[in-house]
Design a protein around this motif. Structure first.
Motif, PDB file in Angstrom:
ATOM      1  N   SER A  80      39.427  50.777  32.639  1.00 53.26           N
ATOM      2  CA  SER A  80      39.199  50.292  34.001  1.00 53.26           C
ATOM      3  C   SER A  80      38.317  51.250  34.786  1.00 53.26           C
ATOM      4  O   SER A  80      37.568  50.847  35.670  1.00 53.26           O
ATOM      5  N   GLN A  81      38.402  52.546  34.447  1.00 50.42           N
ATOM      6  CA  GLN A  81      37.563  53.503  35.164  1.00 50.42           C
ATOM      7  C   GLN A  81      36.165  53.595  34.582  1.00 50.42           C
ATOM      8  O   GLN A  81      35.186  53.782  35.301  1.00 50.42           O
ATOM      9  N   GLN A  84      34.245  50.757  35.796  1.00 50.46           N
ATOM     10  CA  GLN A  84      33.886  50.927  37.201  1.00 50.46           C
ATOM     11  C   GLN A  84      32.607  51.756  37.312  1.00 50.46           C
ATOM     12  O   GLN A  84      31.746  51.501  38.139  1.00 50.46           O
ATOM     13  N   ASN A 112      41.562  43.605  40.909  1.00 47.63           N
ATOM     14  CA  ASN A 112      42.156  44.108  39.663  1.00 47.63           C
ATOM     15  C   ASN A 112      42.294  45.620  39.666  1.00 47.63           C
ATOM     16  O   ASN A 112      43.139  46.169  38.980  1.00 47.63           O
ATOM     17  N   ARG A 113      41.408  46.286  40.428  1.00 45.93           N
ATOM     18  CA  ARG A 113      41.467  47.746  40.474  1.00 45.93           C
ATOM     19  C   ARG A 113      42.294  48.244  41.660  1.00 45.93           C
ATOM     20  O   ARG A 113      42.214  49.407  42.032  1.00 45.93           O
ATOM     21  N   PRO A 160      32.308  47.399  42.609  1.00 45.70           N
ATOM     22  CA  PRO A 160      33.137  48.582  42.332  1.00 45.70           C
ATOM     23  C   PRO A 160      32.385  49.911  42.452  1.00 45.70           C
ATOM     24  O   PRO A 160      32.904  50.941  42.051  1.00 45.70           O
TER      25      PRO A 160
ATOM     26  N   LYS B 222      35.678  43.661  34.314  1.00 38.51           N
ATOM     27  CA  LYS B 222      36.160  43.551  35.682  1.00 38.51           C
ATOM     28  C   LYS B 222      37.580  44.089  35.803  1.00 38.51           C
ATOM     29  O   LYS B 222      38.275  43.781  36.771  1.00 38.51           O
ATOM     30  N   ALA B 223      38.019  44.824  34.805  1.00 36.71           N
ATOM     31  CA  ALA B 223      39.333  45.472  34.811  1.00 36.71           C
ATOM     32  C   ALA B 223      40.486  44.479  34.935  1.00 36.71           C
ATOM     33  O   ALA B 223      41.552  44.812  35.436  1.00 36.71           O
ATOM     34  N   ALA B 226      44.165  45.406  33.701  1.00 34.78           N
ATOM     35  CA  ALA B 226      44.263  46.849  33.454  1.00 34.78           C
ATOM     36  C   ALA B 226      45.533  47.435  34.069  1.00 34.78           C
ATOM     37  O   ALA B 226      46.108  48.381  33.547  1.00 34.78           O
ATOM     38  N   ARG B 230      48.031  44.037  41.310  1.00 34.39           N
ATOM     39  CA  ARG B 230      46.667  43.986  41.819  1.00 34.39           C
ATOM     40  C   ARG B 230      46.722  43.804  43.317  1.00 34.39           C
ATOM     41  O   ARG B 230      47.768  43.451  43.869  1.00 34.39           O
TER      42      ARG B 230
END
Lengths: 587, 273
Positions: A80-81, A84, A112-113, A160, B222-223, B226, B230
């Motif tokens: 996820s990072q 980004q 999501n992040r 992001p 788009k994670a 993850a 959210r």
């Protein structure tokens, strides 16, 4: 520390015999703009996926070496990072938009992040503004045009706040105008200095002035070259040509011009950008105007064109094969997609249908082949109303190669694929064998004849779909984007196939965005714009009319632009539209 | 085929403003309430309530839902007519008959059951039309995740899949056209047609699988998935007015039952007829 460091990277997908990329090493500093070149299947997209960690973290396969993004290893650091930091924009906009509404899609990656609502709102607005889509924030994503969808994908990647952007052929689905718009946007982002960019692209002409470095991949996925664009292209030109990669058109012209002027002892460095080409050629022409080179032949453009290879073709007794009269068409929602079209196609014509996405080109082709019924007006095929002809009879007179070759495949082997319709027509196996084998040879597919059609490469699939269309020796062949998504070599091969078919007397109709293709090969052109014919006539005439092209979201060929700045024209005042013509005028 | 019967109509109304999850619960409550009524007159009263809500609570005009209405009217009449003609009591020998159609006897019970079932089906479909017309799909999913604790991976995963449906249908049309133009047509018998359909479906699947692979990569980029939680771009809350709405719905049902029982139409509730 470099921003990206790739060290001895090798990746092999599960189930493949050979690595997709192997032993690749390079470093990227902040703010670079790198172009990645390679023929199709050389592992360009794979390399892109290695940069944000999707390979090896989400794909099954064998990974070795090390990739580090800002010092973070992509094989172990949280995805996820990594995603980004590195935004990837893919080829097909349909499969990277997740949400139903424009702003929701931009927000998606932030939600999501776990970005807090206030920040999401701010960034959605900023990202949409930077790609020029803010006023469309409430639109339904599936209603957007292809160009807008790609801008949306870009906005979603920008939200992001990445430092690195990777573009994997984002323009391949786009028409010339949308391509230019997207390039302009990339230009702007590049100039902001915030991003390091790597791009895989084959439309190079609008890009070269940004590129500070080129990486070239060999067909086996190893690195052939890495360095300054001019040096790399010059040094590896022969290999690039052999492997069939795209190179900038002006560089190509430069090489040809260099060859031509060699005997006169004049040397010229092939340029990379259009501006550079214009300046260089201007100087060259000025320098030698009085001495060794004559500029401009005292011929009309038409004479030149006809003196080429078309001589014997004019002796055909031309008669009209397709006649379209007052054609209108609307899908169920009552909005007319085609309005009042009338034109004729004659035997032996090489006709291009051009126009921006959504102007009705494919719909027109479908009506010509009887797949769709016109709302009003008539289409006659050899003087007979097409609606009264049996579909099987139409398919024997007219072939249609669709944009996606896979849609035609029904069989388990390539041999059977071609044999299929012959078998359905109850031809003898002997006859079928002869016919199929000769087609397989003609299209260089004979060695794969027992393979599954879906397992072929893009170029081979394309050729197979053409081969399946030629069974009945049809007189008229229609192609929808025949060179779409192919590397230079495969495109050239397709051009040659079409040229040969046309020389053999077939009528060819091509729907395409590829203006170089149009200018080099076709004779007549229909320009569709919002469902109406804006231009129907000689190709040369269209490309002389800069205003019409601009208003119809089309671009003239690079050579024409170049010739215009150099004031290099034929006696009748028209500018060259092919590289040959351009070179012909410098003598 | 892009024209769909049911779709969201962007407007302002009381129902548009109700929290989607609460609206869904109210809808299901109404479903049950209508289904267990066997008396045609009571069913008609519920239908009247639905028609009034369409106009006053949902602010929908007839022409906006006309295509969907065609569907509901034809389904309801089919069920009504089928039951009137073929209800089991019609086939009991020597039973009192209201009238005959050819050899078919039509009994009192058949008429009552047929009408009641027809009206109920009509009511249920129209309720669904109201719900779909006043509920944005994205808002529904947002609300299910935020207010009903549905796992977000499942909910948004479904939403992404939903976005793909029109693409698939377009692609299937393309495939059919590509085949047709090759002159590859199935023979006239059913077996050949079915075989052909499966071959085309495989071609569609190959494309769909490839697309879903690409989509999965894009979602990872788009994670998506993850983290366990959210944040939300569109916060959905259950407010006081939503609770009032749900309570009112239940009250309307109970009051209708009570009045109809007092008048004598509604004798019992059940699912058998």
């Amino acid at each position: 520390m470099s921003q990206i460091s790739v060290n001895n990277l090798t990746w092999q997908y599960d189930g493949r015999l050979k690595p997709a990329i192997s032993n690749i090493s390079f470093e990227v500093e902040k703010g670079e703009f790198i172009l990645i070149l390679g023929s199709s299947g050389s592992g360009k997209s794979t390399l892109a996926l290695c940069l944000n960690g999707l390979i090896p973290q989400e794909m099954p396969g064998k990974f070795s070496g090390k990739v580090k993004i800002e010092g973070l290893p992509t094989d172990t650091f949280p995805l996820s990072q990594l995603t980004q930091k590195v935004g990837v924009i893919f080829q097909d906009p349909e499969s990277q938009i997740a949400m139903l509404k424009v702003e929701d899609d931009v927000a998606f990656g932030l939600e999501n992040r776990l970005v807090p609502l206030k920040k999401i709102k701010k960034r959605v607005k900023e990202s949409l503004t930077s790609v020029g889509l803010l006023e469309f924030k409430d639109e339904i994503t599936s209603d957007l045009s292809g160009g807008m969808k790609q801008k949306l994908s870009l906005a979603s990647m920008l939200a992001p706040l990445p430092n690195i952007l990777v573009f994997d052929e984002p323009t391949s689905n786009l028409d010339p105008k949308s391509t230019k718009d997207l390039f302009d946007l990339i230009h702007k982002l590049n100039q902001s200095g915030k991003y390091t960019m790597l791009t895989i692209e084959h439309k190079l002409d609008g890009l070269m002035d940004m590129v500070n470095r080129v990486l070239i991949l060999n067909p086996d996925g190893t690195l052939l070259a890495d360095g300054n664009p001019r040096n790399v292209l010059k040094k590896h030109f022969l290999k690039i040509k052999e492997y069939g990669m795209w190179i900038p058109t002006v560089f190509w012209i430069g090489i040809k011009l260099k060859d031509k002027l060699k005997e006169k002892d004049i040397s010229i460095e092939p340029p990379l950008t259009i501006d550079e080409a214009a300046n260089k050629f201007k100087l060259l022409l000025k320098d030698i105007k009085d001495t060794k080179i004559k500029i401009g032949k005292k011929v009309d453009a038409k004479e030149k064109r006809e003196s080429q290879d078309k001589k014997d073709k004019n002796e055909y007794k031309k008669f009209n094969q397709i006649e379209v009269k007052d054609l209108n068409f609307a899908y169920t929602n009552k909005k007319y997609v085609l309005k009042n079209l009338s034109f004729s196609v004659y035997e032996g014509d090489f006709l291009a249908i051009v126009g921006p996405n959504g102007s009705g080109k494919t719909t027109l082709a479908k009506i010509l082949t009887g797949l769709l019924k016109p709302s009003s007006g008539t289409i006659s095929l050899y003087g007979k109303n097409i609606l009264t002809i049996d579909p099987l009879e139409i398919s024997k007179k007219m072939g249609f190669v669709f944009q996606n070759p896979e849609h035609q495949f029904l069989s388990d082997t390539i041999y059977n694929e071609i044999a299929l319709s012959l078998r359905l027509a109850n031809k003898s196996e002997d006859f079928i064998k002869k016919k199929v084998n000769s087609l397989l040879k003609q299209f260089e597919l004979i060695e794969f004849k027992e393979k599954n059609p879906f397992s072929l490469s893009q170029g081979q699939k394309r050729r197979l779909s053409v081969a399946t269309m030629l069974l009945w020796d049809q007189d008229i062949l229609i192609f929808d984007e025949p060179t779409y998504g192919q590397d230079f070599k495969n495109s050239q091969q397709m051009w040659n196939i079409l040229r040969d078919l046309n020389s053999a007397g077939k009528t060819i109709i091509v729907i395409t965005h590829d203006m170089n293709f149009v200018s080099e090969l076709t004779e007549k052109v229909i320009l569709l714009f919002e469902g109406e014919i804006r231009f129907f006539g000689e190709i040369r005439e269209l490309f002389q009319n800069k205003k019409l092209l601009f208003n119809s979201y089309l671009m003239e060929p690079i050579v024409t632009t170049l010739a215009r700045t150099l004031k290099l024209n034929f006696k009748d005042g028209s500018f060259p539209i092919t590289i040959d013509e351009f070179l012909y005028l410098i003598n | 085929m892009r024209e769909i019967f049911f779709k969201y109509i962007d407007k302002k109304s009381i129902l548009h403003s109700i929290n989607p999850s609460i609206k869904l619960i109210a809808l299901l409550t109404m479903f049950v309430a209508i289904t267990i009524v066997m008396d045609p007159i009571t069913s008609l009263v519920f239908l009247l309530i639905i028609v009034l809500s369409t106009k006053y609570l949902a602010n929908l005009k007839f022409r906006e839902i006309a295509t969907a209405m065609i569907l509901s009217i034809s389904m309801a009449s089919f069920i009504a007519i089928f039951n009137i003609l073929f209800y089991k009591t019609n086939f009991i020998p020597n039973i009192p008959v209201i009238f005959n159609i050819g050899k078919l006897k039509i009994t009192n019970d058949a008429l009552r059951v047929g009408l009641s079932r027809g009206i109920r089906v009509f009511s249920l479909i129209n309720l669904s039309i109201i719900f779909v017309s006043t509920t944005d799909v994205t808002a529904l999913v947002d609300s299910l995740v935020q207010n009903m604790r549905i796992p977000y991976r499942i909910a948004y995963g479904t939403l992404v899949a939903y976005r793909m449906i029109p693409l698939l249908s377009d692609e299937f049309n393309q495939i059919q056209a590509s085949q047709k133009i090759r002159g590859v047509l199935p023979k006239k018998n059913i077996r050949s047609k079915i075989e052909f359909f499966f071959k085309q479906a495989i071609t569609l699947m190959v494309g769909a699988i490839r697309r879903s692979d690409r989509l999965a990569l894009a979602m990872d980029s788009k994670a998506f998935g993850a983290f366990k939680k959210r944040s939300f771009y569109r916060p959905e809350r259950v407010e006081f007015k939503d609770v009032i709405f749900l309570i009112s719905t239940i009250l309307v049902i109970l009051i209708t039952y009570y009045i109809m029982w007092k008048i004598g139409f509604l004798k019992k509730l059940g699912v058998s007829a």
